[in-house]
Design a protein around this motif. Structure first.
Motif, PDB file in Angstrom:
ATOM      1  N   GLU A  27      70.331 -54.591 -61.008  1.00 24.25           N
ATOM      2  CA  GLU A  27      71.497 -55.414 -61.899  1.00 24.25           C
ATOM      3  C   GLU A  27      71.040 -55.219 -63.117  1.00 24.25           C
ATOM      4  O   GLU A  27      69.827 -55.142 -63.845  1.00 24.25           O
ATOM      5  CB  GLU A  27      70.546 -56.681 -61.807  1.00 24.25           C
ATOM      6  N   PRO A  28      71.553 -54.767 -64.785  1.00 23.20           N
ATOM      7  CA  PRO A  28      71.862 -54.602 -65.563  1.00 23.20           C
ATOM      8  C   PRO A  28      70.853 -55.728 -66.561  1.00 23.20           C
ATOM      9  O   PRO A  28      70.813 -57.048 -65.834  1.00 23.20           O
ATOM     10  CB  PRO A  28      72.587 -54.548 -66.134  1.00 23.20           C
ATOM     11  N   VAL A  29      69.303 -55.788 -67.133  1.00 21.50           N
ATOM     12  CA  VAL A  29      68.630 -56.900 -67.649  1.00 21.50           C
ATOM     13  C   VAL A  29      68.684 -56.978 -68.528  1.00 21.50           C
ATOM     14  O   VAL A  29      69.116 -56.006 -69.792  1.00 21.50           O
ATOM     15  CB  VAL A  29      67.076 -55.737 -67.542  1.00 21.50           C
ATOM     16  N   ALA A  30      69.476 -58.377 -68.804  1.00 25.56           N
ATOM     17  CA  ALA A  30      69.581 -58.378 -70.397  1.00 25.56           C
ATOM     18  C   ALA A  30      68.443 -58.781 -71.686  1.00 25.56           C
ATOM     19  O   ALA A  30      67.666 -58.670 -71.066  1.00 25.56           O
ATOM     20  CB  ALA A  30      70.362 -60.337 -70.455  1.00 25.56           C
ATOM     21  N   SER A  31      69.277 -57.900 -72.516  1.00 27.61           N
ATOM     22  CA  SER A  31      68.833 -57.223 -73.789  1.00 27.61           C
ATOM     23  C   SER A  31      68.026 -59.298 -74.525  1.00 27.61           C
ATOM     24  O   SER A  31      68.902 -59.759 -74.705  1.00 27.61           O
ATOM     25  CB  SER A  31      68.663 -56.671 -74.829  1.00 27.61           C
ATOM     26  N   PRO A  32      66.608 -58.556 -75.344  1.00 24.37           N
ATOM     27  CA  PRO A  32      66.490 -59.436 -75.708  1.00 24.37           C
ATOM     28  C   PRO A  32      67.549 -60.258 -76.809  1.00 24.37           C
ATOM     29  O   PRO A  32      67.724 -61.057 -78.022  1.00 24.37           O
ATOM     30  CB  PRO A  32      65.201 -59.836 -75.881  1.00 24.37           C
ATOM     31  N   ARG A  33      67.768 -58.918 -77.448  1.00 28.48           N
ATOM     32  CA  ARG A  33      68.265 -58.929 -78.396  1.00 28.48           C
ATOM     33  C   ARG A  33      69.652 -58.456 -78.518  1.00 28.48           C
ATOM     34  O   ARG A  33      69.792 -57.249 -77.702  1.00 28.48           O
ATOM     35  CB  ARG A  33      67.924 -58.295 -79.875  1.00 28.48           C
ATOM     36  N   SER A  34      71.115 -59.146 -78.967  1.00 32.75           N
ATOM     37  CA  SER A  34      71.873 -58.496 -79.145  1.00 32.75           C
ATOM     38  C   SER A  34      72.062 -56.588 -79.729  1.00 32.75           C
ATOM     39  O   SER A  34      72.893 -55.875 -79.017  1.00 32.75           O
ATOM     40  CB  SER A  34      73.484 -59.599 -79.784  1.00 32.75           C
ATOM     41  N   ASP A  35      71.262 -56.483 -80.574  1.00 28.41           N
ATOM     42  CA  ASP A  35      72.062 -54.971 -81.574  1.00 28.41           C
ATOM     43  C   ASP A  35      70.310 -54.281 -81.020  1.00 28.41           C
ATOM     44  O   ASP A  35      70.361 -52.808 -81.186  1.00 28.41           O
ATOM     45  CB  ASP A  35      71.008 -54.480 -82.568  1.00 28.41           C
ATOM     46  N   ALA A  36      69.487 -54.201 -79.525  1.00 29.21           N
ATOM     47  CA  ALA A  36      68.503 -53.631 -79.373  1.00 29.21           C
ATOM     48  C   ALA A  36      68.794 -53.608 -77.501  1.00 29.21           C
ATOM     49  O   ALA A  36      69.626 -54.077 -76.732  1.00 29.21           O
ATOM     50  CB  ALA A  36      67.371 -54.640 -79.176  1.00 29.21           C
ATOM     51  N   THR A  37      68.325 -52.104 -77.161  1.00 34.39           N
ATOM     52  CA  THR A  37      68.537 -51.901 -75.942  1.00 34.39           C
ATOM     53  C   THR A  37      67.193 -51.754 -75.188  1.00 34.39           C
ATOM     54  O   THR A  37      65.889 -51.346 -75.515  1.00 34.39           O
ATOM     55  CB  THR A  37      68.722 -50.427 -75.570  1.00 34.39           C
ATOM     56  N   LEU A  38      66.963 -52.496 -73.734  1.00 33.29           N
ATOM     57  CA  LEU A  38      65.903 -52.416 -73.431  1.00 33.29           C
ATOM     58  C   LEU A  38      65.667 -51.329 -72.882  1.00 33.29           C
ATOM     59  O   LEU A  38      66.103 -50.335 -71.933  1.00 33.29           O
ATOM     60  CB  LEU A  38      65.793 -53.282 -72.361  1.00 33.29           C
ATOM     61  N   VAL A  39      64.059 -50.786 -72.886  1.00 33.01           N
ATOM     62  CA  VAL A  39      64.053 -49.399 -72.442  1.00 33.01           C
ATOM     63  C   VAL A  39      62.510 -49.743 -71.611  1.00 33.01           C
ATOM     64  O   VAL A  39      61.443 -50.219 -71.891  1.00 33.01           O
ATOM     65  CB  VAL A  39      64.056 -48.683 -73.546  1.00 33.01           C
ATOM     66  N   ASP A  40      62.358 -49.281 -71.294  1.00 32.23           N
ATOM     67  CA  ASP A  40      61.167 -48.511 -70.487  1.00 32.23           C
ATOM     68  C   ASP A  40      59.981 -47.059 -70.826  1.00 32.23           C
ATOM     69  O   ASP A  40      60.627 -46.488 -71.026  1.00 32.23           O
ATOM     70  CB  ASP A  40      60.994 -48.079 -68.668  1.00 32.23           C
ATOM     71  N   VAL A  41      59.031 -47.778 -71.014  1.00 35.18           N
ATOM     72  CA  VAL A  41      58.450 -46.201 -71.732  1.00 35.18           C
ATOM     73  C   VAL A  41      57.013 -45.994 -71.046  1.00 35.18           C
ATOM     74  O   VAL A  41      56.079 -47.119 -70.772  1.00 35.18           O
ATOM     75  CB  VAL A  41      57.989 -47.547 -73.602  1.00 35.18           C
TER      76      VAL A  41
END
Length: 363
Positions: A27-41
């Motif tokens: 399932e896609p994880v919702a980003s905490p900010r609408s203008d940012a992409t959530l990524v694993d680092v």
């Protein structure tokens, strides 16, 4: 040695196809900010590297020899070797008997000269104009004026002598010019010393390691190193290159380098032996990264590296060396670089991201 694969784009595409099904049902994880992409680092590290080791000596950044500006007999030394002192702290005193007597004599001579100058000045002032009415001759008036001028000059000379005697009295006290550690007491109480003779030696400015580097070694200011010490085998401190001498020795072709020790090495004696291990950059060093971190767009594979602030991504070209299971062996990345572990196909240059997690990777 791993065989370098020539069909880079096809190899990456095949690996990505095998791994793509693993995320189909997630399932896609919702980003905490609408203008940012959530990524694993992932933070990657080289498995090895080139190292160079050199012997050196632990020294203070500044070695200050302190002495009195005037000669005399040492009355007392108030510090011992190893004492930590503060700026302005009294370190030693000279016997002040003669200096006090000289200052008293100079004060008395100044008072006498001042009185004589005042008397001569008043006499010259009273004589002004008396030659016009015949009460005094012109020569007498002129002589009184000259006497007043000479008396004023003697007063000024006596004032300078008094100031000099006070300075000599102040110079009988030796104080620390800055914070530091006493490394030597070169005199004892009762010793007669001359002006400028070293009384106390002060180590100031923090510990450094002095190393003689061969001309062939290429280093720049800020190069990091690990420092170990013969007197404390279990201690390893981090050190940073502060300066490299601008010239080499004519015979041995060596340059003097100074490394600032960043850790606490207060238990290590100055002038003790040390070993400095430089980690030299190796552009051919390989790193293991997740296969999902590679992108195949364009003629050369790439990864997405994070900016210093950690909120932007930038395309970083790499060289593919080999594939090992779910990982890829690449070169062209600096040690300690943070890269996006997966999902890079949706990113663009300079895009704003938010880190979902940070793990440590490497060979």
């Amino acid at each position: 040695m791993p065989k370098i694969l020539h069909s880079t784009t096809g190899l990456i595409a095949a690996g990505l196809t095998l791994l793509s099904c693993a995320g189909c049902s997630s399932e896609p994880v919702a980003s905490p900010r609408s203008d940012a992409t959530l990524v694993d680092v992932v933070t990657i590290h080289h498995a090895g590297g080139q190292t160079s080791t050199f012997d050196g000596i632990l020294r203070p950044r500044r070695d200050i020899a302190l002495g009195f500006r005037t000669g005399g007999r040492v009355l007392a030394l108030t510090v011992q070797v190893g004492d930590h002192v503060r700026a302005g702290q009294v370190l030693a005193r000279l016997s002040r008997t003669e200096a006090v007597a000289d200052s008293g004599q100079a004060r008395a001579e100044l008072a006498a000269a001042t009185a004589e100058a005042t008397r001569a000045s008043e006499a010259a002032r009273r004589a002004t104009g008396l030659d016009g009415i015949g009460a005094l001759s012109a020569a007498d008036v002129r002589d009184r004026a000259l006497t007043a001028t000479a008396a004023a000059a003697k007063r000024d000379a006596a004032h300078a002598a008094f100031d000099r005697s006070r300075a000599t009295l102040a110079d009988s006290v030796l104080v620390a010019p800055e914070d530091g550690v006493v490394t030597e007491r070169a005199a004892d109480s009762g010793t007669v010393v001359g002006a400028g003779t070293t009384i106390v030696r002060l180590a100031a400015g923090g510990p450094e390691i002095e190393v003689q580097l061969p001309e062939r070694v290429r280093v720049t200011r800020g190069t990091m190193a690990d420092a170990s010490f013969w007197s404390a085998p279990g201690l390893i401190a981090e050190a940073r290159l502060r300066l490299v001498g601008p010239a080499v020795d004519g015979a041995l072709r060596l340059r003097t380098a100074r490394f600032t020790v960043l850790g606490d090495v207060s238990q290590i004696p100055f002038n003790g032996s040390a070993t400095v291990t430089l980690r030299m950059a190796d552009p051919k060093a390989t790193i293991r990264v997740p296969l999902t971190a590679l992108g195949a767009e364009g003629p050369q594979p790439h990864v997405w590296s994070l900016s210093t602030s950690g909120d932007r991504v930038h395309r970083q070209p790499v060289h593919l060396v080999d594939l090992r299971g779910d990982d890829a062996i690449v070169s062209g990345l600096p040690d300690g670089q943070r890269i996006v572990a997966s999902g890079g196909d949706t990113l663009s240059e300079g895009q704003h991201v938010v880190m979902a997690g940070l793990v440590t990777g490497g060979n």
